[in-house]
Design a protein around this motif. Structure first.
Motif, PDB file in Angstrom:
ATOM      1  N   MET A   1       0.841  -1.205   0.000  1.00  0.00           N
ATOM      2  CA  MET A   1       0.000   0.000   0.000  1.00  0.00           C
ATOM      3  C   MET A   1       0.880   1.261   0.000  1.00  0.00           C
ATOM      4  O   MET A   1       1.883   1.312   0.697  1.00  0.00           O
ATOM      5  CB  MET A   1      -0.858  -0.023   1.266  1.00  0.00           C
ATOM      6  N   THR A   2       0.509   2.261  -0.790  1.00  0.00           N
ATOM      7  CA  THR A   2       1.316   3.483  -0.850  1.00  0.00           C
ATOM      8  C   THR A   2       1.108   4.309   0.410  1.00  0.00           C
ATOM      9  O   THR A   2      -0.022   4.591   0.796  1.00  0.00           O
ATOM     10  CB  THR A   2       0.895   4.334  -2.072  1.00  0.00           C
ATOM     11  N   HIS A   3       2.189   4.646   1.035  1.00  0.00           N
ATOM     12  CA  HIS A   3       2.075   5.453   2.241  1.00  0.00           C
ATOM     13  C   HIS A   3       2.609   6.853   2.085  1.00  0.00           C
ATOM     14  O   HIS A   3       2.300   7.727   2.856  1.00  0.00           O
ATOM     15  CB  HIS A   3       2.801   4.764   3.405  1.00  0.00           C
ATOM     16  N   VAL A   4       3.466   7.062   1.076  1.00  0.00           N
ATOM     17  CA  VAL A   4       4.075   8.387   0.928  1.00  0.00           C
ATOM     18  C   VAL A   4       3.721   8.973  -0.432  1.00  0.00           C
ATOM     19  O   VAL A   4       3.804   8.290  -1.453  1.00  0.00           O
ATOM     20  CB  VAL A   4       5.615   8.311   1.075  1.00  0.00           C
ATOM     21  N   PHE A   5       3.341  10.233  -0.407  1.00  0.00           N
ATOM     22  CA  PHE A   5       3.070  10.949  -1.652  1.00  0.00           C
ATOM     23  C   PHE A   5       4.013  12.141  -1.712  1.00  0.00           C
ATOM     24  O   PHE A   5       4.031  12.958  -0.780  1.00  0.00           O
ATOM     25  CB  PHE A   5       1.619  11.453  -1.685  1.00  0.00           C
ATOM     26  N   LEU A   6       4.806  12.226  -2.774  1.00  0.00           N
ATOM     27  CA  LEU A   6       5.634  13.415  -3.010  1.00  0.00           C
ATOM     28  C   LEU A   6       4.783  14.333  -3.876  1.00  0.00           C
ATOM     29  O   LEU A   6       4.525  14.017  -5.043  1.00  0.00           O
ATOM     30  CB  LEU A   6       6.931  13.062  -3.729  1.00  0.00           C
ATOM     31  N   VAL A   7       4.336  15.422  -3.292  1.00  0.00           N
ATOM     32  CA  VAL A   7       3.297  16.227  -3.940  1.00  0.00           C
ATOM     33  C   VAL A   7       3.820  17.613  -4.315  1.00  0.00           C
ATOM     34  O   VAL A   7       4.393  18.317  -3.476  1.00  0.00           O
ATOM     35  CB  VAL A   7       2.089  16.373  -2.982  1.00  0.00           C
ATOM     36  N   GLY A   8       3.585  18.010  -5.546  1.00  0.00           N
ATOM     37  CA  GLY A   8       3.949  19.356  -5.991  1.00  0.00           C
ATOM     38  C   GLY A   8       2.913  20.358  -5.516  1.00  0.00           C
ATOM     39  O   GLY A   8       1.716  20.175  -5.742  1.00  0.00           O
ATOM     40  N   ALA A   9       3.409  21.428  -4.861  1.00  0.00           N
ATOM     41  CA  ALA A   9       2.498  22.452  -4.338  1.00  0.00           C
ATOM     42  C   ALA A   9       2.308  23.584  -5.337  1.00  0.00           C
ATOM     43  O   ALA A   9       1.553  24.522  -5.077  1.00  0.00           O
ATOM     44  CB  ALA A   9       3.045  23.008  -3.027  1.00  0.00           C
ATOM     45  N   GLY A  10       3.023  23.530  -6.479  1.00  0.00           N
ATOM     46  CA  GLY A  10       2.909  24.621  -7.447  1.00  0.00           C
ATOM     47  C   GLY A  10       3.674  25.847  -6.972  1.00  0.00           C
ATOM     48  O   GLY A  10       4.372  25.811  -5.963  1.00  0.00           O
ATOM     49  N   MET A 100      13.230   9.670  -2.925  1.00  0.00           N
ATOM     50  CA  MET A 100      12.748   8.416  -3.523  1.00  0.00           C
ATOM     51  C   MET A 100      13.736   7.288  -3.225  1.00  0.00           C
ATOM     52  O   MET A 100      13.325   6.167  -2.918  1.00  0.00           O
ATOM     53  CB  MET A 100      12.547   8.586  -5.038  1.00  0.00           C
ATOM     54  N   ASP A 101      15.039   7.595  -3.290  1.00  0.00           N
ATOM     55  CA  ASP A 101      16.057   6.569  -2.995  1.00  0.00           C
ATOM     56  C   ASP A 101      15.900   6.065  -1.560  1.00  0.00           C
ATOM     57  O   ASP A 101      15.972   4.863  -1.301  1.00  0.00           O
ATOM     58  CB  ASP A 101      17.480   7.132  -3.162  1.00  0.00           C
ATOM     59  N   PHE A 110       5.777   4.660  -2.936  1.00  0.00           N
ATOM     60  CA  PHE A 110       5.438   6.093  -2.971  1.00  0.00           C
ATOM     61  C   PHE A 110       4.834   6.428  -4.332  1.00  0.00           C
ATOM     62  O   PHE A 110       4.933   5.658  -5.284  1.00  0.00           O
ATOM     63  CB  PHE A 110       6.691   6.949  -2.726  1.00  0.00           C
ATOM     64  N   GLU A 111       4.246   7.596  -4.360  1.00  0.00           N
ATOM     65  CA  GLU A 111       3.699   8.094  -5.634  1.00  0.00           C
ATOM     66  C   GLU A 111       4.062   9.570  -5.749  1.00  0.00           C
ATOM     67  O   GLU A 111       4.045  10.292  -4.737  1.00  0.00           O
ATOM     68  CB  GLU A 111       2.176   7.919  -5.620  1.00  0.00           C
ATOM     69  N   VAL A 112       4.379  10.000  -6.954  1.00  0.00           N
ATOM     70  CA  VAL A 112       4.721  11.411  -7.177  1.00  0.00           C
ATOM     71  C   VAL A 112       3.544  12.110  -7.847  1.00  0.00           C
ATOM     72  O   VAL A 112       2.986  11.604  -8.818  1.00  0.00           O
ATOM     73  CB  VAL A 112       5.983  11.548  -8.057  1.00  0.00           C
ATOM     74  N   VAL A 113       3.180  13.247  -7.304  1.00  0.00           N
ATOM     75  CA  VAL A 113       2.082  14.040  -7.879  1.00  0.00           C
ATOM     76  C   VAL A 113       2.692  15.331  -8.428  1.00  0.00           C
ATOM     77  O   VAL A 113       3.233  16.135  -7.663  1.00  0.00           O
ATOM     78  CB  VAL A 113       1.015  14.358  -6.808  1.00  0.00           C
ATOM     79  N   PRO A 114       2.634  15.537  -9.740  1.00  0.00           N
ATOM     80  CA  PRO A 114       3.299  16.720 -10.310  1.00  0.00           C
ATOM     81  C   PRO A 114       2.645  18.020  -9.882  1.00  0.00           C
ATOM     82  O   PRO A 114       1.472  18.046  -9.476  1.00  0.00           O
ATOM     83  CB  PRO A 114       3.159  16.515 -11.825  1.00  0.00           C
ATOM     84  N   GLY A 115       3.420  19.085  -9.977  1.00  0.00           N
ATOM     85  CA  GLY A 115       2.889  20.419  -9.684  1.00  0.00           C
ATOM     86  C   GLY A 115       3.341  21.370 -10.776  1.00  0.00           C
ATOM     87  O   GLY A 115       4.190  21.021 -11.605  1.00  0.00           O
TER      88      GLY A 115
END
Ligand SMILES: C[S@@+](CC[C@H](N)C(=O)[O-])C[C@H]1O[C@@H](n2cnc3c(N)ncnc32)[C@H](O)[C@@H]1O
Length: 262
Positions: A1-10, A100-101, A110-115
């Motif tokens: 299950m994904t627990h971490v999201f690297l999220v772009g805040a813009g 990520m490393d 993890f999942e990356v959410v672009p900004g």
């Protein structure tokens, strides 16, 4: 299950946040955020979320990158729903690879959410196409800040010859050296260059100039917010329009000052 999201805040304006980023923030139990993340965006986290400021600005480290990576791993291992909120886009000068490393090394998914990155926010703010057809053949994102401090050893000749639009992140402090290197590399001193501070925010400010004049103009008006430097022929129209607008504003301010004196 994904627990971490690297999220772009813009770039700052909360309306430029993605719907996905807003949803993840609302659902997060822990939010680790940078100094460039706008307070209105951090406030979108749910009331029970733990907010951790790991911000760093201009070399002043609130938490080292190693500490941030450790924290991320600890919080994810604790079973928390972690959002790692990063200014702009996480994959553009965002040190996402180290994070990520660290997550991979601990088997954490993890999942990356672009900004929206600062370059495209600046282009929108200046009504400027970075890849103007027939004028700019390429687009280059550069850092103005080397890993060991100072100006990085870019190939200034190739960049100058590329005929592309150059966008410099983290270049406020090294701007004089940067401009000198480009001019030495054969860039015409009258090449349009614009500095934009706080792109997308209410206190956004832009300085239309040339590669030769920008360092002096920037030094004369100390910037408090993050600045981006754009260089290239594609800026010529935007530059002229911005210069006319700022001239109009100065004239209006002068007229108002004269009226209040009289
Ligand atoms: C560590 S980099 C992060 C870049 C970010 N990941 C992005 O995609 O925009 C920080 C630099 O981004 C630029 N920057 C970020 N937000 C900005 C804004 N709203 N206006 C102007 N420049 C900005 C500045 O050059 C600043 O020094």
């Amino acid at each position: 299950m994904t627990h971490v999201f690297l999220v772009g805040a813009g770039p700052g304006d909360p309306e430029l946040l993605t719907l996905k980023a807003a949803r993840l923030l609302r659902a997060a139990s822990v939010v680790l955020y940078d100094s460039l993340a706008d307070p209105r965006i951090i406030a979108m986290a749910g009331p029970a979320a733990r907010l951790i400021d790991v911000g760093k600005r201009c070399g002043k480290h609130a938490a080292s990158q190693a500490q941030i990576c450790r924290l991320l791993v600890e919080e994810a291992r604790g079973g928390h729903n972690v959002v790692r909120l990063k200014g702009g886009d996480p994959m553009v000068f965002g040190r996402a690879s180290e994070e990520m490393d660290a997550l991979r090394a601990h088997g954490i998914t993890f999942e990356v959410v672009p900004g929206i990155t600062a370059a495209t926010a600046a282009a929108a703010a200046l009504n400027l196409s970075l890849t103007r057809r027939g004028v700019a053949r390429s687009l280059h994102f550069l850092t103005g800040h080397g890993a060991q401090g100072g100006l990085p050893a870019h190939d200034f000749v190739s960049l100058t010859k590329s005929g592309g639009t150059l966008v410099v992140y983290m270049g406020g402090e090294t701007l004089p050296g940067l401009a000198a290197h480009f001019i030495e590399a054969g860039m015409p001193p009258d090449m349009p260059a614009i500095l934009i501070e706080n792109a997308s925010l209410a206190d956004q400010r832009s300085v239309p100039a040339t590669i030769a004049t920008l360092p002096r103009l920037h030094a004369a008006q100390a910037a408090a917010g993050p600045v981006l430097i754009l260089i290239g022929e594609a800026l010529r129209d935007a530059n002229e329009i911005a210069a006319l607008e700022s001239q109009a504003v100065s004239e209006m301010e002068r007229t108002m000052a004269d009226a209040s004196c009289g």
